[in-house]
Design an enzyme around this catalytic site. Structure first.
Site, PDB file in Angstrom:
ATOM      1  N   GLN A   1       0.833  -1.199   0.000  1.00  0.00           N
ATOM      2  CA  GLN A   1       0.000   0.000   0.000  1.00  0.00           C
ATOM      3  C   GLN A   1       0.866   1.247   0.000  1.00  0.00           C
ATOM      4  O   GLN A   1       1.587   1.513   0.956  1.00  0.00           O
ATOM      5  CB  GLN A   1      -0.930   0.011   1.214  1.00  0.00           C
ATOM      6  CG  GLN A   1      -1.935   1.157   1.202  1.00  0.00           C
ATOM      7  CD  GLN A   1      -2.809   1.171   2.436  1.00  0.00           C
ATOM      8  OE1 GLN A   1      -2.394   1.661   3.474  1.00  0.00           O
ATOM      9  NE2 GLN A   1      -4.014   0.627   2.331  1.00  0.00           N
ATOM     10  N   GLY A   2       0.801   2.022  -1.075  1.00  0.00           N
ATOM     11  CA  GLY A   2       1.555   3.264  -1.204  1.00  0.00           C
ATOM     12  C   GLY A   2       0.661   4.475  -1.049  1.00  0.00           C
ATOM     13  O   GLY A   2       0.336   5.141  -2.042  1.00  0.00           O
TER      14      GLY A   2
ATOM     15  N   SER B   1       0.594   6.713   2.394  1.00  0.00           N
ATOM     16  CA  SER B   1       1.198   7.754   3.230  1.00  0.00           C
ATOM     17  C   SER B   1       2.490   8.295   2.635  1.00  0.00           C
ATOM     18  O   SER B   1       3.238   7.572   1.957  1.00  0.00           O
ATOM     19  CB  SER B   1       1.479   7.209   4.633  1.00  0.00           C
ATOM     20  OG  SER B   1       0.284   6.844   5.281  1.00  0.00           O
TER      21      SER B   1
ATOM     22  N   SER C   1       3.325  -0.832   3.387  1.00  0.00           N
ATOM     23  CA  SER C   1       3.221  -2.179   3.951  1.00  0.00           C
ATOM     24  C   SER C   1       3.721  -3.238   2.976  1.00  0.00           C
ATOM     25  O   SER C   1       3.252  -3.318   1.845  1.00  0.00           O
ATOM     26  CB  SER C   1       1.762  -2.477   4.330  1.00  0.00           C
ATOM     27  OG  SER C   1       1.232  -1.471   5.144  1.00  0.00           O
TER      28      SER C   1
ATOM     29  N   GLU D   1     -10.280  -1.438   4.952  1.00  0.00           N
ATOM     30  CA  GLU D   1      -9.149  -1.528   5.883  1.00  0.00           C
ATOM     31  C   GLU D   1      -9.617  -1.400   7.329  1.00  0.00           C
ATOM     32  O   GLU D   1      -9.137  -2.108   8.211  1.00  0.00           O
ATOM     33  CB  GLU D   1      -8.146  -0.420   5.549  1.00  0.00           C
ATOM     34  CG  GLU D   1      -6.895  -0.429   6.423  1.00  0.00           C
ATOM     35  CD  GLU D   1      -5.920   0.668   6.044  1.00  0.00           C
ATOM     36  OE1 GLU D   1      -4.711   0.421   6.117  1.00  0.00           O
ATOM     37  OE2 GLU D   1      -6.368   1.760   5.672  1.00  0.00           O
TER      38      GLU D   1
END
Length: 387
Positions: free
Chosen positions: A128-129, A131, A163, A249
């Site tokens: 997951q990109g 933040s 992550s 999420e």
């Protein structure tokens, strides 16, 4: 709401527990927690077993490759696999619980056919990109830029707390396709892309956590080319797509962990009786309150999943209520574990000690508790937005 199980659901439970009893003894040894390539192989191997047995993607719709199980069957699956000590999603976390459900909800038929089967079969891992160093909880302020060049987007910028980036094949990536100065409000200039992690220009730098592991990484993007066909949703409509991702999420991603916490609570009570700390009335009262807390969280989970099913399968703001309370309850659980262990709580070789360290991140991960309180205040209680 009727929280009892039907005969069909109990039959599903019986078949599942029988399969777990046959399958789990044949699993290879769990890898070292710091060996991420080994953990990826272990987790994807377990996912393949689930797929072959018909238990992969229970919560996904049939037209996305899922099994079309009822929400209650999905909860039974989570409950029984945790009770049996089966592996959790691990490295498959983002693909199975975030990116996959988002693509199932928002992707084109071609995108579903391309990306979803490999996730369910354990053939592809996602990260997951979202933040960035200057845009953590305030995702609308992200500055990783993407501009059109023919049939590609060219992406430059950086991400943090990505992550499982070091073992991922794909990244669910948020980029800015309209400058902040031109986007009013600023979240309208964001686009959701699926980026291959082996693309030229992608650099991954793992981040070591307090617990010593590297679940997260910094990711640097230097003019990375991502095909326009990898965009999920319309250009500049990525914020809406992201809300779908975040609702998954916060809605169901921690469900299995509630069951695990209830198991740990029982273990704490047994340990306290064994080491003499059970005589402390304050500790007993604390454990009793936590037992009620996690029972209530499990009931809230059942309600949230049922509500999501009635509203088309996407969890609503109730997921934020769950995420907010669960994050704090988990921290309280492992603070209680430290009381039970006494001086043993300083032993880094003890599982509860390491879990206590990791629990510190739960009020930050998947949206800080402050963000969750804002969502609850605005979307459930109807309070005015802060200025």
């Amino acid at each position: 709401m009727d929280l009892t199980y039907t005969a069909e659901e109990e039959e599903f439970r019986a078949h599942l527990t029988e399969w777990l009893a046959r399958t789990l003894p044949g699993l290879p040894p769990r890898p070292d927690p710091l060996d991420w390539p080994g953990r990826r192989a272990y987790d994807t191997g377990w996912q393949r077993r689930l797929y072959d047995a018909g238990y992969a993607g229970l919560h996904w719709p049939v037209d996305a490759g899922g099994r079309g199980a009822t929400p209650t069957q999905h909860l039974i699956f989570l409950e029984e696999t945790e009770k049996a000590g089966a592996p959790y999603v691990g490295a498959n976390f983002v693909g199975l619980l975030h990116a996959g459900p988002t693509i199932a909800s928002e992707g084109t038929p071609e995108q579903r056919a391309r990306w979803l089967p490999p996730v369910l079969k354990g053939e592809a891992v996602w990260c997951q990109g979202f933040s960035e160093p200057g845009a953590g909880s305030d995702l609308a302020s992200l500055r990783t830029r993407a501009w059109r060049d023919g049939d590609d987007y060219v992406v430059s910028g950086s991400k943090v707390w990505t992550s499982h980036a070091e073992v991922a094949d794909w990244c669910e990536l948020l980029v800015r396709t309209r400058p902040v100065s031109e986007a009013v409000p600023k979240h309208r200039g964001i686009t959701w892309l699926a980026m291959p992690m082996d693309s030229p220009g992608v650099t991954v730098r793992p981040l070591r956590t307090l617990a010593g592991s590297t679940e997260f990484a910094e990711v640097f993007l230097d003019e990375v080319r991502v095909p326009v066909s990898h965009r999920v949703g319309a250009e500049n409509d990525g914020w809406r797509v992201t809300m779908v991702t975040l609702s998954h999420e916060r809605g169901a991603a921690f469900v299995g962990e509630v069951v695990a916490c209830r198991r740990v609570l029982g273990d704490l009570a047994r340990e306290a009786r064994a080491n003499g700390r059970w005589g402390d009335a304050v500790l007993r009262r604390r454990l009793g309150r936590l037992s009620a807390e996690f029972t209530a969280l499990w009931r809230l989970t059942q309600w949230n999943v049922s509500e999501a099913q009635r509203s088309g399968g996407v969890p609503g703001a109730g997921g934020s209520v769950f995420k907010l309370r669960y994050s704090h309850a988990r921290q309280e659980l492992y603070d209680a574990a430290a009381e039970v262990l006494g001086a043993g709580a300083l032993d880094l070789g003890h599982e509860w000690t390491m879990d206590r360290l990791s629990s510190l991140s739960y009020t930050i991960a998947a949206g800080t508790s402050q963000i969750q309180r804002n969502i609850v205040a605005e979307r459930i209680l109807g309070l005015p937005k802060g200025r």
